[in-house]
Design a protein around this motif. Structure first.
Motif, mmCIF file in Angstrom:
data_model
loop_
_atom_site.group_PDB
_atom_site.id
_atom_site.type_symbol
_atom_site.label_atom_id
_atom_site.label_comp_id
_atom_site.label_asym_id
_atom_site.label_seq_id
_atom_site.Cartn_x
_atom_site.Cartn_y
_atom_site.Cartn_z
ATOM 1 N N SER A 30 0.826 -1.208 0.000
ATOM 2 C CA SER A 30 0.000 0.000 0.000
ATOM 3 C C SER A 30 0.860 1.258 0.000
ATOM 4 O O SER A 30 0.662 2.164 -0.817
ATOM 5 N N TYR A 31 1.843 1.315 0.914
ATOM 6 C CA TYR A 31 2.652 2.530 1.051
ATOM 7 C C TYR A 31 3.517 2.786 -0.171
ATOM 8 O O TYR A 31 3.532 3.898 -0.720
ATOM 9 N N MET A 34 1.541 3.938 -3.343
ATOM 10 C CA MET A 34 1.161 5.357 -3.401
ATOM 11 C C MET A 34 2.381 6.243 -3.539
ATOM 12 O O MET A 34 2.347 7.265 -4.228
ATOM 13 N N GLN A 101 -5.798 6.208 1.839
ATOM 14 C CA GLN A 101 -5.680 5.790 0.438
ATOM 15 C C GLN A 101 -7.004 5.983 -0.297
ATOM 16 O O GLN A 101 -7.025 6.483 -1.438
ATOM 17 N N GLY A 105 -8.180 8.390 -3.395
ATOM 18 C CA GLY A 105 -8.794 7.778 -4.570
ATOM 19 C C GLY A 105 -10.181 8.284 -4.908
ATOM 20 O O GLY A 105 -10.784 7.813 -5.878
ATOM 21 N N GLY A 122 -6.249 13.140 2.843
ATOM 22 C CA GLY A 122 -5.770 11.780 2.609
ATOM 23 C C GLY A 122 -4.339 11.593 3.065
ATOM 24 O O GLY A 122 -3.989 10.587 3.709
ATOM 25 N N LEU A 126 -2.792 9.166 6.092
ATOM 26 C CA LEU A 126 -1.693 8.219 5.849
ATOM 27 C C LEU A 126 -0.550 8.436 6.831
ATOM 28 O O LEU A 126 0.008 7.476 7.373
ATOM 29 N N SER A 170 4.246 -3.572 -5.583
ATOM 30 C CA SER A 170 3.288 -2.465 -5.597
ATOM 31 C C SER A 170 3.491 -1.457 -6.717
ATOM 32 O O SER A 170 2.505 -1.084 -7.381
ATOM 33 N N VAL A 174 0.209 -0.953 -8.881
ATOM 34 C CA VAL A 174 -0.393 0.364 -8.639
ATOM 35 C C VAL A 174 0.045 1.350 -9.717
ATOM 36 O O VAL A 174 -0.774 2.110 -10.253
ATOM 37 N N PHE A 187 -4.623 4.781 -6.374
ATOM 38 C CA PHE A 187 -4.741 4.950 -4.926
ATOM 39 C C PHE A 187 -5.732 3.954 -4.334
ATOM 40 O O PHE A 187 -5.535 3.453 -3.223
ATOM 41 N N ALA A 190 -4.029 0.687 -3.919
ATOM 42 C CA ALA A 190 -3.169 0.773 -2.736
ATOM 43 C C ALA A 190 -4.013 0.635 -1.470
ATOM 44 O O ALA A 190 -3.606 -0.007 -0.495
ATOM 45 N N GLY A 191 -5.203 1.228 -1.467
ATOM 46 C CA GLY A 191 -6.109 1.100 -0.330
ATOM 47 C C GLY A 191 -6.589 -0.323 -0.131
ATOM 48 O O GLY A 191 -6.721 -0.792 1.008
#
Length: 473
Positions: A30-31, A34, A101, A105, A122, A126, A170, A174, A187, A190-191
């Motif tokens: 996820s991190y 993004m 995330q 998005g 957002g 995070l 990722s 992503v 995004f 990633a979420g």
């Protein structure tokens, strides 16, 4: 507090290890997903779904964001240790990051006139979520094993491989969706990764972790466990503390250069790199996977190399100096790239320049990052261990801010190639100069360590430390 039951083993390790492996892998997915698209999204034209910011504006925001990502874990770790416990902190952090995330998005059509406000919300979610999540999950891995359990080192090797796997996958997934379909979808994916991490922890933690991470660490301390805080530091402790602070300050330059990956290098990949391969244009964000891939490939090789050197293995200050040399080599490669452009912003250079730069920077990271964390844990006086680890991460936070601030000088228009050349050359020269300084003061720094430098580790322990590099970022 230990487990209340034994849920069994898999591959010779507690099944809880693989739960934590998956939890952290999806969080890193996820991190890093993004992060790979953040600056590209900001500078993308409004009619292409972005914000149309200038490159300096995007890189300055990147500086503040990545700096904050290293500051909030100091607060989150304290809250977990004293009030929440690690398990609750991870759940809170996961919820906040998933919310962040999905906030990023949100389709702009749903929030007309409030696009930037929602975007900043957002990012704040995070940053706050990362503060709760990042400092706690690695500690729980160690709690799965009793004192003297020989499997502990191998467990961390498996755990850190999961981190690097998430960091590798990722940007490919992503980044491709964001750049070829829609930024908001990037995004959202990633979420979804963060939701996978959160769902695993909520559904399986009770079964596979038992009571691990439930009780705040402060409540588990027993009488006599802490040394008297009023006792003054000994000369040996003062010397060792000086080493930590000196090395932490030197590390700022390394990380400021290394973290050009998500900022200036990302922009260079998009605007000035020929990314065509067999008729397919490689998304710029895919280059963010190169570092994690190189860690997976080269960490065992570097660990084996240190073991083979045996008594000739370089000291920590010399390894820091080697890291600076590798940093400089990476930037000298990029100097070559900008010179190949001849000052022409329409000229695109081979992607091999970026790949070679990432290779050298990864080798530098493998020399510095695990050594730095190990150094703090070995040298810090017990009652100041957390404080000095915090100082290490504060220097990393400063480096991340400096990275974005320096990168923002690339400017716009015809001056970009010339400015990039100056930035790359500046980092290259700085890396060489600091390597020379470290070389000449290395003996003094080793003296100040008072014997801590003489410890030898197995190859498995060193592989664990090398793979830990992504966990520290």
């Amino acid at each position: 507090m230990g487990r209340t039951h034994n849920p069994g083993e898999f591959m010779g390790h507690p099944k809880g290890l693989f739960l934590l492996f998956g939890t952290e892998m999806w969080e890193r997915f996820s991190y890093y997903g993004m992060r790979a698209i953040l600056t590209l999204y900001l500078i993308a034209a409004v009619d292409k779904g972005g914000f149309g910011w200038t490159k300096p504006e995007a890189l300055q925001l990147y500086a503040y964001f990545t700096m904050s990502v290293y500051l909030t874990p100091l607060i989150g770790g304290w809250l977990a240790d004293n009030f929440l416990g690690q398990r609750k902190s991870i759940i809170i952090g996961g919820i906040l990051m998933a919310a962040g995330q999905f906030t990023l998005g949100l389709p702009k059509a749903y929030i007309p006139g409030m696009e930037e406000q929602v975007f900043f919300l957002g990012l704040i979610l995070l940053i706050a979520g990362n503060g709760f999540f990042k400092p706690n999950i690695s500690t729980m891995v160690g709690d799965l094993y009793g004192e003297g359990d020989h499997r502990r080192d191998g467990a961390f090797t498996i755990f850190y491989m999961g981190i690097n796997l998430g960091a590798f996958m990722s940007p490919l997934i992503v980044g491709y969706v964001a750049e070829t379909i829609d930024w908001q979808y990037g995004f959202i994916i990633a979420g979804v990764g963060m939701l996978c991490s959160l769902a695993m922890q909520i559904a399986l933690a009770e079964k596979y972790l038992g009571d691990i991470g439930k009780e705040p660490a402060a409540k588990r301390k027993v009488a006599g466990e802490e040394t008297a805080s009023s006792r003054p530091l000994t000369k040996e402790e003062k010397d060792r503390t000086k080493v930590i602070l000196i090395m932490s300050i030197f590390s700022i330059i390394f990380w400021a250069g290394f973290e050009q990956a998500g900022g200036l290098f990302n922009i260079y990949a998009q605007d000035f790199t020929d990314r065509m391969l067999f008729g397919f244009e490689i998304p710029a964000s895919w280059f963010q996977s190169v570092n994690a891939l190189f860690i997976i490939i080269f960490a065992p090789m570097v660990a084996s190399f240190w073991i083979r050197l045996d008594t000739k293995e370089p000291t920590s200050p010399i390894k820091f100096a080697l890291a600076m040399i590798f940093l400089a080599l990476g930037f000298l490669v990029m100097v070559g790239a900008t010179m190949a452009q001849g000052g022409d912003t329409t000229v695109k250079v081979s992607m091999m320049y970026l790949i070679m730069a990432y290779l050298f920077h990864t080798l530098g990271e493998l020399c510095l990052s695990p050594i730095g964390l190990s150094m703090v844990s070995k040298l810090a006086p017990l009652r100041f261990a957390s404080l000095l680890m915090g100082a290490w991460f504060l220097c990393t936070a400063a480096a991340n801010f400096l990275a974005g601030f320096i990168g923002s000088f690339i400017g716009e228009g015809e001056e970009q190639v010339e400015n990039a050349l100056s930035i790359f050359a500046g980092f290259g020269i700085s890396g060489i100069l600091i390597a020379v300084v470290l070389y000449f003061i290395s003996d003094k720094l080793v003296d100040w360590m008072h014997g801590a430098e003489g410890e030898h580790h197995t190859e498995e322990e060193i592989i664990e430390e090398e793979l830990e590099t992504s966990a520290s970022r």
